[in-house]
Design a protein around this motif. Structure first.
Motif, PDB file in Angstrom:
ATOM      1  N   LEU A 144      22.776  39.379  30.726  1.00 23.61           N
ATOM      2  CA  LEU A 144      21.126  39.606  31.084  1.00 23.61           C
ATOM      3  C   LEU A 144      21.093  41.055  31.969  1.00 23.61           C
ATOM      4  N   THR A 145      21.957  41.653  31.807  1.00 25.70           N
ATOM      5  CA  THR A 145      21.830  43.103  32.668  1.00 25.70           C
ATOM      6  C   THR A 145      20.646  44.127  32.391  1.00 25.70           C
ATOM      7  N   ASN A 146      19.817  43.948  30.988  1.00 25.16           N
ATOM      8  CA  ASN A 146      19.053  44.538  30.725  1.00 25.16           C
ATOM      9  C   ASN A 146      17.584  43.940  30.875  1.00 25.16           C
ATOM     10  N   VAL A 147      17.452  42.928  31.382  1.00 24.19           N
ATOM     11  CA  VAL A 147      16.337  42.103  31.761  1.00 24.19           C
ATOM     12  C   VAL A 147      15.454  42.775  32.584  1.00 24.19           C
ATOM     13  N   ARG A 148      14.251  43.301  32.088  1.00 25.27           N
ATOM     14  CA  ARG A 148      13.225  43.864  33.035  1.00 25.27           C
ATOM     15  C   ARG A 148      12.034  43.046  33.511  1.00 25.27           C
ATOM     16  N   ILE A 149      12.001  42.120  32.775  1.00 27.04           N
ATOM     17  CA  ILE A 149      10.849  41.028  33.034  1.00 27.04           C
ATOM     18  C   ILE A 149      11.351  39.751  33.141  1.00 27.04           C
ATOM     19  N   LEU A 150      10.832  39.021  34.323  1.00 21.76           N
ATOM     20  CA  LEU A 150      11.270  37.610  34.576  1.00 21.76           C
ATOM     21  C   LEU A 150      10.273  36.670  34.821  1.00 21.76           C
ATOM     22  N   ILE A 151      10.075  35.614  34.164  1.00 19.93           N
ATOM     23  CA  ILE A 151       9.068  34.886  34.233  1.00 19.93           C
ATOM     24  C   ILE A 151       9.495  33.466  34.333  1.00 19.93           C
ATOM     25  N   LEU A 152       9.039  32.758  35.632  1.00 20.70           N
ATOM     26  CA  LEU A 152       9.344  31.305  36.196  1.00 20.70           C
ATOM     27  C   LEU A 152       8.409  30.581  35.876  1.00 20.70           C
ATOM     28  N   ASP A 153       8.209  29.827  34.763  1.00 20.70           N
ATOM     29  CA  ASP A 153       7.235  29.105  34.325  1.00 20.70           C
ATOM     30  C   ASP A 153       7.354  27.622  35.130  1.00 20.70           C
ATOM     31  N   GLU A 154       6.251  27.262  35.681  1.00 21.55           N
ATOM     32  CA  GLU A 154       6.279  25.947  36.127  1.00 21.55           C
ATOM     33  C   GLU A 154       7.532  25.971  37.268  1.00 21.55           C
ATOM     34  N   SER A 155       7.506  26.749  38.337  1.00 17.75           N
ATOM     35  CA  SER A 155       8.607  27.025  39.080  1.00 17.75           C
ATOM     36  C   SER A 155       8.494  25.651  40.245  1.00 17.75           C
ATOM     37  N   ASP A 156       7.389  25.365  40.425  1.00 13.60           N
ATOM     38  CA  ASP A 156       7.415  23.943  41.447  1.00 13.60           C
ATOM     39  C   ASP A 156       8.108  22.950  40.707  1.00 13.60           C
ATOM     40  N   ARG A 157       7.987  22.841  39.412  1.00 12.40           N
ATOM     41  CA  ARG A 157       8.510  21.575  38.633  1.00 12.40           C
ATOM     42  C   ARG A 157      10.193  21.725  38.436  1.00 12.40           C
ATOM     43  N   MET A 158      10.489  22.945  38.404  1.00 14.28           N
ATOM     44  CA  MET A 158      11.928  23.365  38.456  1.00 14.28           C
ATOM     45  C   MET A 158      12.450  23.010  39.783  1.00 14.28           C
ATOM     46  N   LEU A 159      12.015  23.518  40.843  1.00 17.29           N
ATOM     47  CA  LEU A 159      12.215  23.205  42.228  1.00 17.29           C
ATOM     48  C   LEU A 159      12.458  21.489  42.460  1.00 17.29           C
ATOM     49  N   ASP A 160      11.166  20.747  41.884  1.00 19.70           N
ATOM     50  CA  ASP A 160      11.309  19.264  42.358  1.00 19.70           C
ATOM     51  C   ASP A 160      12.616  18.879  41.356  1.00 19.70           C
ATOM     52  N   MET A 161      13.099  19.365  40.191  1.00 16.90           N
ATOM     53  CA  MET A 161      13.952  18.798  39.411  1.00 16.90           C
ATOM     54  C   MET A 161      15.540  19.038  39.907  1.00 16.90           C
ATOM     55  N   GLY A 162      15.487  19.983  40.966  1.00 15.00           N
ATOM     56  CA  GLY A 162      16.697  20.267  41.484  1.00 15.00           C
ATOM     57  C   GLY A 162      17.494  21.618  40.888  1.00 15.00           C
ATOM     58  N   PHE A 163      16.496  22.433  40.250  1.00 17.14           N
ATOM     59  CA  PHE A 163      16.988  23.651  39.770  1.00 17.14           C
ATOM     60  C   PHE A 163      17.260  24.830  40.809  1.00 17.14           C
ATOM     61  N   LEU A 164      17.017  24.721  41.868  1.00 17.73           N
ATOM     62  CA  LEU A 164      17.113  25.650  42.842  1.00 17.73           C
ATOM     63  C   LEU A 164      18.638  26.446  42.750  1.00 17.73           C
ATOM     64  N   PRO A 165      19.536  25.770  43.116  1.00 20.35           N
ATOM     65  CA  PRO A 165      20.635  26.141  43.158  1.00 20.35           C
ATOM     66  C   PRO A 165      21.205  27.243  41.723  1.00 20.35           C
ATOM     67  N   THR A 166      20.804  26.328  40.601  1.00 21.16           N
ATOM     68  CA  THR A 166      21.192  27.034  39.267  1.00 21.16           C
ATOM     69  C   THR A 166      20.305  28.162  39.140  1.00 21.16           C
ATOM     70  N   ILE A 167      19.179  28.168  39.421  1.00 24.87           N
ATOM     71  CA  ILE A 167      18.148  29.591  39.575  1.00 24.87           C
ATOM     72  C   ILE A 167      18.425  30.797  40.368  1.00 24.87           C
ATOM     73  N   LYS A 168      19.222  30.252  41.387  1.00 26.31           N
ATOM     74  CA  LYS A 168      19.755  31.472  42.501  1.00 26.31           C
ATOM     75  C   LYS A 168      20.788  32.088  41.815  1.00 26.31           C
ATOM     76  N   ARG A 169      21.706  31.139  41.244  1.00 30.71           N
ATOM     77  CA  ARG A 169      23.072  31.902  40.347  1.00 30.71           C
ATOM     78  C   ARG A 169      22.494  32.669  39.328  1.00 30.71           C
ATOM     79  N   ILE A 170      21.495  32.250  38.638  1.00 34.94           N
ATOM     80  CA  ILE A 170      21.041  33.099  37.705  1.00 34.94           C
ATOM     81  C   ILE A 170      20.561  34.428  38.129  1.00 34.94           C
TER      82      ILE A 170
END
Length: 170
Positions: A144-170
Motif C-alpha cells: 500500500l505504499t503508493n496509496v494516495r486516496i484513502l476512504i473510510l466508508d461507514e467509519s462509525d460502524r467500523m469503530l462500533d464493530m471494534g475495528f479501531l486497532p486494526t485500522i490503526k495498524r493499517i
C-alpha cells in the motif's frame, strides 16, 4: 452545483452518469465532490441512500484516471462489511466503465486467491474490510505504499464493530 454536467469530469464519466440516469446530485454529493476533486480531505455524514458512495467514487475515478499511470494500489476504500465492499465495487465498475480504472475486493468469506489475483493484475483501487486487508498486509501479500486516496466508508460502524486497532495498524 445543480447538475453533474457542471463538474470537471471526463467525458467518459459524464457519459456513464447519464447512462445510469444520474443527472442531479444529492445534497451530500453537491457538497463533497468538488472539494474532493480539488484534493481536499472531506468528512461527510448523511443517511443511508443519500449518495455518499457516488460522492467518493466520482472524485476517486476522476483523479486516478487523469494522473500518470503508476504501478500498485493508488486508492483504498475501507468498509465494515463484505456486502458493502461488494456493493461499492459494483458501483465503481458501473460508473468507472471505460475509464481504465481497475479494482479489486479484499474481504473475508470469499476466495482469497481470486482477490489476490485481481490485486496483482493491476488493481488501482482496493475495496476492503479491515480484517482481510490487515491479514494480506501482515503476510506481505499487498503493498500500500503508493496509496494516495484513502476512504473510510461507514467509519462509525467500523469503530462500533471494534475495528479501531486494526485500522490503526493499517
Amino acid at each position: 452545483m445543480t447538475n453533474f454536467s457542471e463538474l470537471p469530469l471526463s467525458a467518459q464519466l459524464k457519459s456513464n452518469l447519464a447512462k445510469n440516469n444520474f443527472t442531479e446530485p444529492t445534497p451530500v454529493q453537491s457538497l463533497a465532490i468538488e472539494p474532493a476533486l480539488e484534493g481536499k480531505d472531506v468528512v461527510a455524514t448523511a443517511q443511508t441512500g443519500t449518495g455518499k458512495t457516488l460522492a467518493f467514487l466520482l472524485p476517486t475515478i476522476q483523479l486516478l484516471s487523469t494522473e500518470a499511470r503508476q504501478p500498485g494500489v493508488r486508492a483504498l476504500i475501507l468498509t465494515p462489511t463484505r456486502e458493502l465492499a461488494l456493493q461499492i465495487n459494483e458501483a465503481l465498475l458501473l460508473i468507472g466503465r471505460g475509464t481504465g480504472i481497475r479494482s479489486a475486493v479484499a474481504v473475508g468469506g470469499l476466495n482469497e486467491r481470486t482477490q489476490l489475483r485481481d490485486i496483482r493484475a493491476g488493481a488501482q483501487v482496493v475495496v476492503a474490510t479491515p480484517g482481510r486487508l490487515y491479514d494480506f498486509m501482515s503476510r506481505g501479500l499487498i503493498n500500500l505504499t503508493n496509496v494516495r486516496i484513502l476512504i473510510l466508508d461507514e467509519s462509525d460502524r467500523m469503530l462500533d464493530m471494534g475495528f479501531l486497532p486494526t485500522i490503526k495498524r493499517i
